[in-house]
Design a protein around this motif. Structure first.
Motif, PDB file in Angstrom:
ATOM      1  N   THR A 121       0.807  -1.221   0.000  1.00 47.56           N
ATOM      2  CA  THR A 121       0.000   0.000   0.000  1.00 47.56           C
ATOM      3  C   THR A 121       0.840   1.270   0.000  1.00 47.56           C
ATOM      4  OG1 THR A 121      -0.109  -0.074   2.414  1.00 47.56           O
ATOM      5  CG2 THR A 121      -1.892  -1.124   1.194  1.00 47.56           C
ATOM      6  N   GLN A 122       2.124   1.180   0.202  1.00 43.57           N
ATOM      7  CA  GLN A 122       2.976   2.356   0.215  1.00 43.57           C
ATOM      8  C   GLN A 122       3.773   2.438  -1.084  1.00 43.57           C
ATOM      9  OE1 GLN A 122       2.750   4.641   2.699  1.00 43.57           O
ATOM     10  NE2 GLN A 122       1.136   3.295   3.438  1.00 43.57           N
ATOM     11  N   LYS A 123       3.932   3.654  -1.590  1.00 45.68           N
ATOM     12  CA  LYS A 123       4.684   3.894  -2.821  1.00 45.68           C
ATOM     13  C   LYS A 123       4.175   3.025  -3.961  1.00 45.68           C
ATOM     14  CE  LYS A 123       8.965   5.903  -1.122  1.00 45.68           C
ATOM     15  NZ  LYS A 123      10.439   5.878  -1.180  1.00 45.68           N
ATOM     16  N   ASN A 124       2.865   2.947  -4.087  1.00 39.76           N
ATOM     17  CA  ASN A 124       2.291   2.317  -5.257  1.00 39.76           C
ATOM     18  C   ASN A 124       2.491   3.224  -6.463  1.00 39.76           C
ATOM     19  OD1 ASN A 124       1.228  -0.315  -4.944  1.00 39.76           O
ATOM     20  ND2 ASN A 124      -0.356   0.494  -3.586  1.00 39.76           N
ATOM     21  N   VAL A 125       2.111   2.726  -7.641  1.00 46.13           N
ATOM     22  CA  VAL A 125       2.345   3.471  -8.874  1.00 46.13           C
ATOM     23  C   VAL A 125       1.693   4.849  -8.808  1.00 46.13           C
ATOM     24  CG1 VAL A 125       1.951   3.495 -11.372  1.00 46.13           C
ATOM     25  CG2 VAL A 125       2.589   1.351 -10.220  1.00 46.13           C
ATOM     26  N   HIS A 126       0.442   4.933  -8.341  1.00 44.39           N
ATOM     27  CA  HIS A 126      -0.218   6.239  -8.328  1.00 44.39           C
ATOM     28  C   HIS A 126       0.399   7.198  -7.324  1.00 44.39           C
ATOM     29  CE1 HIS A 126      -2.481   4.345  -5.017  1.00 44.39           C
ATOM     30  NE2 HIS A 126      -2.847   5.562  -4.641  1.00 44.39           N
ATOM     31  N   HIS A 127       0.940   6.660  -6.226  1.00 41.62           N
ATOM     32  CA  HIS A 127       1.609   7.546  -5.264  1.00 41.62           C
ATOM     33  C   HIS A 127       2.786   8.257  -5.936  1.00 41.62           C
ATOM     34  CE1 HIS A 127       0.017   4.562  -2.115  1.00 41.62           C
ATOM     35  NE2 HIS A 127      -0.687   5.667  -1.995  1.00 41.62           N
ATOM     36  N   ILE A 128       3.583   7.505  -6.690  1.00 36.17           N
ATOM     37  CA  ILE A 128       4.779   8.066  -7.321  1.00 36.17           C
ATOM     38  C   ILE A 128       4.410   8.954  -8.493  1.00 36.17           C
ATOM     39  CG2 ILE A 128       6.934   7.480  -8.507  1.00 36.17           C
ATOM     40  CD1 ILE A 128       6.778   4.758  -6.940  1.00 36.17           C
ATOM     41  N   ALA A 129       3.543   8.452  -9.378  1.00 37.01           N
ATOM     42  CA  ALA A 129       3.196   9.204 -10.584  1.00 37.01           C
ATOM     43  C   ALA A 129       2.458  10.491 -10.246  1.00 37.01           C
ATOM     44  CB  ALA A 129       2.347   8.337 -11.507  1.00 37.01           C
ATOM     45  N   GLN A 130       1.526  10.456  -9.299  1.00 41.08           N
ATOM     46  CA  GLN A 130       0.741  11.646  -8.969  1.00 41.08           C
ATOM     47  C   GLN A 130       1.525  12.638  -8.124  1.00 41.08           C
ATOM     48  OE1 GLN A 130      -2.987  10.113  -7.436  1.00 41.08           O
ATOM     49  NE2 GLN A 130      -3.680   9.476  -9.463  1.00 41.08           N
ATOM     50  N   ALA A 131       2.610  12.200  -7.504  1.00 48.83           N
ATOM     51  CA  ALA A 131       3.504  13.157  -6.835  1.00 48.83           C
ATOM     52  C   ALA A 131       4.238  14.011  -7.863  1.00 48.83           C
ATOM     53  CB  ALA A 131       4.505  12.417  -5.950  1.00 48.83           C
ATOM     54  N   VAL A 132       4.476  13.438  -9.045  1.00 53.85           N
ATOM     55  CA  VAL A 132       5.095  14.190 -10.145  1.00 53.85           C
ATOM     56  C   VAL A 132       4.058  15.072 -10.824  1.00 53.85           C
ATOM     57  CG1 VAL A 132       6.302  13.995 -12.364  1.00 53.85           C
ATOM     58  CG2 VAL A 132       6.845  12.401 -10.503  1.00 53.85           C
ATOM     59  N   ASP A 133       2.884  14.495 -11.122  1.00 61.61           N
ATOM     60  CA  ASP A 133       1.796  15.241 -11.741  1.00 61.61           C
ATOM     61  C   ASP A 133       0.476  14.681 -11.207  1.00 61.61           C
ATOM     62  OD1 ASP A 133      -0.185  16.372 -13.304  1.00 61.61           O
ATOM     63  OD2 ASP A 133       0.879  16.095 -15.193  1.00 61.61           O
ATOM     64  N   PRO A 134      -0.266  15.472 -10.443  1.00 62.87           N
ATOM     65  CA  PRO A 134      -1.530  14.979  -9.865  1.00 62.87           C
ATOM     66  C   PRO A 134      -2.541  14.515 -10.902  1.00 62.87           C
ATOM     67  CG  PRO A 134      -0.848  17.014  -8.797  1.00 62.87           C
ATOM     68  CD  PRO A 134       0.047  16.837  -9.986  1.00 62.87           C
ATOM     69  N   GLN A 135      -2.351  14.895 -12.169  1.00 63.99           N
ATOM     70  CA  GLN A 135      -3.272  14.486 -13.221  1.00 63.99           C
ATOM     71  C   GLN A 135      -2.944  13.098 -13.786  1.00 63.99           C
ATOM     72  OE1 GLN A 135      -5.952  16.544 -13.847  1.00 63.99           O
ATOM     73  NE2 GLN A 135      -5.016  17.559 -12.079  1.00 63.99           N
ATOM     74  N   SER A 136      -1.886  12.465 -13.315  1.00 62.23           N
ATOM     75  CA  SER A 136      -1.511  11.136 -13.804  1.00 62.23           C
ATOM     76  C   SER A 136      -2.620  10.136 -13.511  1.00 62.23           C
ATOM     77  CB  SER A 136      -0.210  10.677 -13.143  1.00 62.23           C
ATOM     78  OG  SER A 136       0.861  11.512 -13.529  1.00 62.23           O
ATOM     79  N   ARG A 137      -2.778   9.182 -14.424  1.00 56.66           N
ATOM     80  CA  ARG A 137      -3.854   8.200 -14.321  1.00 56.66           C
ATOM     81  C   ARG A 137      -3.269   6.794 -14.286  1.00 56.66           C
ATOM     82  NH1 ARG A 137      -4.551  11.633 -18.180  1.00 56.66           N
ATOM     83  NH2 ARG A 137      -4.594  10.170 -19.928  1.00 56.66           N
ATOM     84  N   VAL A 138      -3.829   5.954 -13.436  1.00 65.51           N
ATOM     85  CA  VAL A 138      -3.287   4.613 -13.220  1.00 65.51           C
ATOM     86  C   VAL A 138      -4.417   3.600 -13.194  1.00 65.51           C
ATOM     87  CG1 VAL A 138      -1.921   3.121 -11.702  1.00 65.51           C
ATOM     88  CG2 VAL A 138      -1.380   5.572 -11.860  1.00 65.51           C
ATOM     89  N   VAL A 139      -4.241   2.521 -13.955  1.00 65.48           N
ATOM     90  CA  VAL A 139      -5.137   1.377 -13.890  1.00 65.48           C
ATOM     91  C   VAL A 139      -4.352   0.190 -13.355  1.00 65.48           C
ATOM     92  CG1 VAL A 139      -6.447  -0.321 -15.224  1.00 65.48           C
ATOM     93  CG2 VAL A 139      -6.709   2.118 -15.706  1.00 65.48           C
TER      94      VAL A 139
END
Length: 269
Positions: A81-99
């Protein structure tokens, strides 16, 4: 099609075993017992799990910061639950989308509970080999625009799928749907020891009641990258893939390793 697998906590799952190896809490007695048996064959399996996790984190960071990727598909997402893909990607750009895609019922239940408040993420219940269902799913199409570059993550997952699903074919089915300029990150459990490959494959096949493929050799994993442009530092033990620190670099596994890298989808002929 969605995976309708019933939760049977007496049968270990690769996802929950991985969670235990990482020191997580979403595992059960059967998972822990299976891990203890695995450690008797391959004592550095915890190091393998950690190195795999660190590779995922570094790859997503590189994709987001250096290549401007804002769409990610995580095949076989697992439990951490920590440092999942969306945590990392959305820290760079909150608009990042993850499936996220997984078939383990515990993963799905837990994943939905933590993603409910994030409308730029979704978790899809599916066999990762069922690319037709995945790419046609409404939740997938809501978040992922295949007319724009995408990163497909097949991180430490292809050895978990049954033998009749050929991993190279799975990669090709994914890649053919991606726009040039997209990326694929792959790592896979490998060993130079035929005995260990046989013993661990047999153990995991038996423990998971067939929800497992096999440990492979490096040349097999190299074939998955055919037709793709492999990015530096190439295909390596993932411990050596752009390590963040010498501390992580020293935490090596011995009996088996995660082998792979990052590749770009080139322009079509």
């Amino acid at each position: 099609m969605p995976d309708k697998r019933r939760i049977d906590l007496s049968v270990p799952s690769a996802a929950r075993m991985f969670d235990w190896l990482l020191g997580g809490h979403y595992n059960y007695e059967a998972d822990r017992a299976a891990c203890e048996r695995l450690l008797s064959f391959a004592p550095t399996s915890r190091e393998v799990a950690r190195n795999n996790r660190w590779f995922r984190e570094r790859a997503v960071q590189v994709l987001a910061t250096e290549h401007g990727i804002r769409q990610f598909i995580d095949f076989g997402s697992g439990l951490p639950t920590q440092k999942n893909v969306h945590h990392i990607a959305q820290a760079v750009d909150p608009q990042s989308r993850v499936v996220y895609i997984d078939s383990d019922p515990v993963v799905l239940a837990h994943g939905r509970s933590i993603l409910d408040e994030n409308d730029r993420t979704a978790i899809i219940s599916a066999d990762i080999a069922d690319t037709g269902y995945i790419f046609g799913c409404e939740e997938f199409k809501r978040l992922i625009d295949l007319n724009e570059p995408v990163a497909a993550l097949l991180i430490s997952v292809q050895h978990c799928i049954p033998n009749e699903v050929e991993p190279g074919q799975l990669v090709r089915r994914v890649v053919e749907r991606l726009k040039p300029g997209s990326f694929v990150a792959i790592c896979h459990l490998v060993s130079d020891s035929a005995q260990l490959r046989h013993e661990v494959t047999e153990l995991m096949q038996n423990q998971t009641q067939g929800h497992w493929g096999r440990v492979r050799e490096k040349h097999e994993v190299e074939s998955y990258f055919h037709g793709l442009t492999v990015k530096p530092p190439g295909l390596v033990d993932v411990t050596d893939w752009r390590p963040d620190s010498e501390l992580q670099q020293r935490q090596r596994s011995i009996e088996w390793t995660e082998f792979g890298g990052l590749a770009e989808v080139p322009p079509r002929p």
